[in-house]
Design a protein around this motif. Structure first.
Motif, PDB file in Angstrom:
ATOM      1  N   MET A   1     -16.045 -15.991   5.940  1.00  0.00           N
ATOM      2  CA  MET A   1     -15.679 -15.405   7.214  1.00  0.00           C
ATOM      3  C   MET A   1     -14.294 -14.784   7.078  1.00  0.00           C
ATOM      4  O   MET A   1     -13.424 -15.325   6.439  1.00  0.00           O
ATOM      5  CB  MET A   1     -15.709 -16.488   8.292  1.00  0.00           C
ATOM      6  N   VAL A   2     -14.108 -13.656   7.718  1.00  0.00           N
ATOM      7  CA  VAL A   2     -12.832 -12.949   7.679  1.00  0.00           C
ATOM      8  C   VAL A   2     -12.035 -13.308   8.920  1.00  0.00           C
ATOM      9  O   VAL A   2     -12.526 -13.186  10.039  1.00  0.00           O
ATOM     10  CB  VAL A   2     -13.063 -11.420   7.632  1.00  0.00           C
ATOM     11  N   GLU A   3     -10.824 -13.773   8.710  1.00  0.00           N
ATOM     12  CA  GLU A   3      -9.928 -14.092   9.824  1.00  0.00           C
ATOM     13  C   GLU A   3      -9.241 -12.802  10.276  1.00  0.00           C
ATOM     14  O   GLU A   3      -8.426 -12.243   9.551  1.00  0.00           O
ATOM     15  CB  GLU A   3      -8.878 -15.116   9.388  1.00  0.00           C
ATOM     16  N   LEU A   4      -9.582 -12.324  11.451  1.00  0.00           N
ATOM     17  CA  LEU A   4      -9.080 -11.045  11.917  1.00  0.00           C
ATOM     18  C   LEU A   4      -7.599 -11.065  12.258  1.00  0.00           C
ATOM     19  O   LEU A   4      -6.958 -10.021  12.288  1.00  0.00           O
ATOM     20  CB  LEU A   4      -9.896 -10.567  13.116  1.00  0.00           C
ATOM     21  N   HIS A   5      -7.037 -12.258  12.483  1.00  0.00           N
ATOM     22  CA  HIS A   5      -5.615 -12.304  12.825  1.00  0.00           C
ATOM     23  C   HIS A   5      -4.735 -11.840  11.666  1.00  0.00           C
ATOM     24  O   HIS A   5      -3.579 -11.515  11.870  1.00  0.00           O
ATOM     25  CB  HIS A   5      -5.204 -13.709  13.283  1.00  0.00           C
ATOM     26  N   GLY A   6      -5.280 -11.778  10.464  1.00  0.00           N
ATOM     27  CA  GLY A   6      -4.514 -11.317   9.313  1.00  0.00           C
ATOM     28  C   GLY A   6      -4.424  -9.808   9.205  1.00  0.00           C
ATOM     29  O   GLY A   6      -3.679  -9.289   8.380  1.00  0.00           O
ATOM     30  N   PHE A   7      -5.157  -9.103  10.054  1.00  0.00           N
ATOM     31  CA  PHE A   7      -5.177  -7.648  10.018  1.00  0.00           C
ATOM     32  C   PHE A   7      -4.476  -7.094  11.245  1.00  0.00           C
ATOM     33  O   PHE A   7      -4.677  -7.570  12.360  1.00  0.00           O
ATOM     34  CB  PHE A   7      -6.618  -7.127   9.984  1.00  0.00           C
ATOM     35  N   VAL A   8      -3.670  -6.063  11.031  1.00  0.00           N
ATOM     36  CA  VAL A   8      -2.944  -5.420  12.113  1.00  0.00           C
ATOM     37  C   VAL A   8      -3.694  -4.142  12.491  1.00  0.00           C
ATOM     38  O   VAL A   8      -3.999  -3.338  11.611  1.00  0.00           O
ATOM     39  CB  VAL A   8      -1.506  -5.068  11.656  1.00  0.00           C
ATOM     40  N   PRO A   9      -4.022  -3.955  13.784  1.00  0.00           N
ATOM     41  CA  PRO A   9      -4.633  -2.687  14.171  1.00  0.00           C
ATOM     42  C   PRO A   9      -3.723  -1.544  13.725  1.00  0.00           C
ATOM     43  O   PRO A   9      -2.505  -1.611  13.903  1.00  0.00           O
ATOM     44  CB  PRO A   9      -4.695  -2.762  15.699  1.00  0.00           C
ATOM     45  N   ALA A  10      -4.307  -0.515  13.116  1.00  0.00           N
ATOM     46  CA  ALA A  10      -3.456   0.469  12.463  1.00  0.00           C
ATOM     47  C   ALA A  10      -3.921   1.892  12.679  1.00  0.00           C
ATOM     48  O   ALA A  10      -5.112   2.169  12.658  1.00  0.00           O
ATOM     49  CB  ALA A  10      -3.408   0.183  10.967  1.00  0.00           C
ATOM     50  N   SER A  11      -2.960   2.755  12.864  1.00  0.00           N
ATOM     51  CA  SER A  11      -3.226   4.182  12.799  1.00  0.00           C
ATOM     52  C   SER A  11      -2.356   4.811  11.715  1.00  0.00           C
ATOM     53  O   SER A  11      -2.632   5.912  11.265  1.00  0.00           O
ATOM     54  CB  SER A  11      -2.972   4.857  14.146  1.00  0.00           C
ATOM     55  N   VAL A  17      -3.335   0.940   4.448  1.00  0.00           N
ATOM     56  CA  VAL A  17      -3.289   0.532   3.036  1.00  0.00           C
ATOM     57  C   VAL A  17      -3.010  -0.963   2.940  1.00  0.00           C
ATOM     58  O   VAL A  17      -3.642  -1.675   2.154  1.00  0.00           O
ATOM     59  CB  VAL A  17      -2.243   1.361   2.260  1.00  0.00           C
ATOM     60  N   ALA A  18      -2.090  -1.447   3.751  1.00  0.00           N
ATOM     61  CA  ALA A  18      -1.763  -2.881   3.748  1.00  0.00           C
ATOM     62  C   ALA A  18      -2.983  -3.711   4.150  1.00  0.00           C
ATOM     63  O   ALA A  18      -3.251  -4.757   3.547  1.00  0.00           O
ATOM     64  CB  ALA A  18      -0.590  -3.163   4.679  1.00  0.00           C
ATOM     65  N   ASN A  19      -3.727  -3.260   5.148  1.00  0.00           N
ATOM     66  CA  ASN A  19      -4.919  -3.990   5.576  1.00  0.00           C
ATOM     67  C   ASN A  19      -5.975  -4.024   4.470  1.00  0.00           C
ATOM     68  O   ASN A  19      -6.605  -5.061   4.247  1.00  0.00           O
ATOM     69  CB  ASN A  19      -5.501  -3.369   6.853  1.00  0.00           C
ATOM     70  N   GLY A  21      -5.373  -3.848   1.295  1.00  0.00           N
ATOM     71  CA  GLY A  21      -4.839  -4.755   0.278  1.00  0.00           C
ATOM     72  C   GLY A  21      -5.097  -6.208   0.659  1.00  0.00           C
ATOM     73  O   GLY A  21      -5.461  -7.032  -0.190  1.00  0.00           O
ATOM     74  N   HIS A  22      -4.924  -6.509   1.924  1.00  0.00           N
ATOM     75  CA  HIS A  22      -5.196  -7.857   2.428  1.00  0.00           C
ATOM     76  C   HIS A  22      -6.675  -8.212   2.239  1.00  0.00           C
ATOM     77  O   HIS A  22      -7.011  -9.308   1.788  1.00  0.00           O
ATOM     78  CB  HIS A  22      -4.803  -7.923   3.913  1.00  0.00           C
ATOM     79  N   LEU A  23      -7.556  -7.265   2.559  1.00  0.00           N
ATOM     80  CA  LEU A  23      -8.994  -7.473   2.372  1.00  0.00           C
ATOM     81  C   LEU A  23      -9.316  -7.708   0.893  1.00  0.00           C
ATOM     82  O   LEU A  23     -10.099  -8.599   0.552  1.00  0.00           O
ATOM     83  CB  LEU A  23      -9.772  -6.265   2.902  1.00  0.00           C
ATOM     84  N   ASN A  24      -8.697  -6.939   0.021  1.00  0.00           N
ATOM     85  CA  ASN A  24      -8.883  -7.120  -1.419  1.00  0.00           C
ATOM     86  C   ASN A  24      -8.508  -8.536  -1.854  1.00  0.00           C
ATOM     87  O   ASN A  24      -9.260  -9.206  -2.554  1.00  0.00           O
ATOM     88  CB  ASN A  24      -8.016  -6.126  -2.196  1.00  0.00           C
ATOM     89  N   ARG A  25      -7.329  -8.973  -1.438  1.00  0.00           N
ATOM     90  CA  ARG A  25      -6.795 -10.270  -1.877  1.00  0.00           C
ATOM     91  C   ARG A  25      -7.532 -11.459  -1.272  1.00  0.00           C
ATOM     92  O   ARG A  25      -7.835 -12.432  -1.963  1.00  0.00           O
ATOM     93  CB  ARG A  25      -5.307 -10.390  -1.537  1.00  0.00           C
ATOM     94  N   LYS A  26      -7.804 -11.395   0.014  1.00  0.00           N
ATOM     95  CA  LYS A  26      -8.308 -12.567   0.724  1.00  0.00           C
ATOM     96  C   LYS A  26      -9.819 -12.677   0.761  1.00  0.00           C
ATOM     97  O   LYS A  26     -10.354 -13.771   0.888  1.00  0.00           O
ATOM     98  CB  LYS A  26      -7.779 -12.577   2.164  1.00  0.00           C
ATOM     99  N   VAL A  27     -10.531 -11.575   0.688  1.00  0.00           N
ATOM    100  CA  VAL A  27     -11.980 -11.603   0.876  1.00  0.00           C
ATOM    101  C   VAL A  27     -12.713 -11.146  -0.381  1.00  0.00           C
ATOM    102  O   VAL A  27     -13.516 -11.888  -0.950  1.00  0.00           O
ATOM    103  CB  VAL A  27     -12.397 -10.727   2.086  1.00  0.00           C
TER     104      VAL A  27
END
Length: 74
Positions: A1-11, A17-19, A21-27
């Motif tokens: 399961m992906v914890e959405l609190h680790g991702f920042v809504p982004a434009s 890119v940071a999000n 990278g987070h997906l790469n590392r954590k999931v």
């Protein structure tokens, strides 16, 4: 399961890119799968066809893992 609190809504490009990278590392790392930085840049820039390529590779990786788990348990 992906914890959405680790991702920042982004434009902004940098946050997107940071999000990724987070997906790469954590999931994706748990599947022994990694999206290369140059592909992340293409995703962030909405290059046509890039998301589809990533999803196809991910599906292949998941199916491979499922085959391995079935083979090891039988």
């Amino acid at each position: 399961m992906v914890e959405l609190h680790g991702f920042v809504p982004a434009s902004s490009t940098a946050q997107k890119v940071a999000n990724w990278g987070h997906l790469n590392r954590k999931v994706l790392s748990k599947l022994n799968f990694r999206i290369p930085d140059e592909v992340i840049q293409q995703l962030v820039q909405s290059r046509p066809g890039t998301a589809e390529q990533v999803l196809l590779l991910l599906r292949d990786k998941i199916e491979e893992r499922q085959r391995q788990s079935k083979g090891g348990s039988g």
